[in-house]
Design an enzyme around this catalytic site. Sequence first.
Site, PDB file in Angstrom:
ATOM      1  N   HIS A 156      90.308 138.460   9.574  1.00 39.48           N
ATOM      2  CA  HIS A 156      90.875 137.604  10.596  1.00 39.48           C
ATOM      3  C   HIS A 156      92.136 138.217  11.213  1.00 39.48           C
ATOM      4  CE1 HIS A 156      88.356 134.640   8.443  1.00 39.48           C
ATOM      5  NE2 HIS A 156      88.489 134.007   9.526  1.00 39.48           N
ATOM      6  N   LYS A 160      97.029 134.360  10.010  1.00 41.06           N
ATOM      7  CA  LYS A 160      96.179 133.464   9.074  1.00 41.06           C
ATOM      8  C   LYS A 160      97.047 133.126   7.925  1.00 41.06           C
ATOM      9  CE  LYS A 160      91.612 132.315   7.229  1.00 41.06           C
ATOM     10  NZ  LYS A 160      91.924 130.926   7.534  1.00 41.06           N
TER      11      LYS A 160
END
EC number: 1.17.1.8
Length: 267
Positions: A156, A160
Amino acid sequence: MSNNIKVIVAGPRGKMGTEALKLIEKEENLTLVACLDRKNGGKNVVEIDNLPNLDAPIFDDPEKCLSEIEADVLIDLTTPENGYKHTKLALEHGVRPVVGTTGFTPEQLEELKQLAEEKQIGAVIAPNFAVGAVLMMQFSKWAAKHFPNVEIIEKHHDQKLDAPSGTAIKTAELIREVRESHRQGHPNETENLAGARGADSDGMKIHSMRLPGLIAHQEVVFGGLGQTLTIKHDSHHRESFMSGVKLATEKVMHLEVLVYGLEHLLD
Ligand code: NAP
């Protein structure tokens, strides 16, 4: 399909929240009635730069917003702590939550599930709203019946907050339903650098990568004698999540319980 669903969006300036506003602007059966934004209380969405031209008041106080605004659905795309608070509050006010926010604990999920049941109000919590990712999870569950040795690699963007991702946790949960619990790797293996083997989920390993340039990606790698099988999904743009958000917003109107995972809403 329900007509004119009145929606509150929590986290409208966020990457996902902005996509949700674009979705509402595009869809005739969805109407934005308010936003929850801790920085712009008292303003209107039309006054905020870089947001779609939608006429809806902004609240910084969730309690006030849910008491004053008549809404059907609260779409939450914020942070784990605030998302949990908003979801609970929405259920208490009879507003159906559709939650993309990840990072809720199993205890929080259980509590929200019980609250929805008690109030007989539909709710959807989906760690991944991309249909392709849901299929990747389902295919992984299928493959795990034949390949019980598996590692999950999720990748990701570096903003995040939670790790491993909700999708990786959900994938491991689905695999656990068909895979006999066992520890993978050599019984005497050691880590010369802490964390080298990743997080442990019932003997399966989950590895989390965080880099700028990434959005949301996952590989589920299965190993067998003389072969490996990789099931892979990539979200290249946050638009990929919006058809799932739309589906959940429409379907939640007909639910009276909390549904965890988009797969339960797909035909
Ligand atoms: P983001 O860009 O950081 O956006 C989060 C937004 O939430 C920010 O605008 C933040 O505002 C706002 N916020 C924080 N606390 C708030 C509060 N108390 N009230 C109102 N707004 C608040 O993050 P993102 O990439 O959009 O992701 C949002 C969430 O969705 C994360 O949990 C992420 O893991 C999840 N996600 C889910 C999916 C899915 O398919 N389910 C896909 C991608 C991401 P400030 O600017 O004031 O901090």
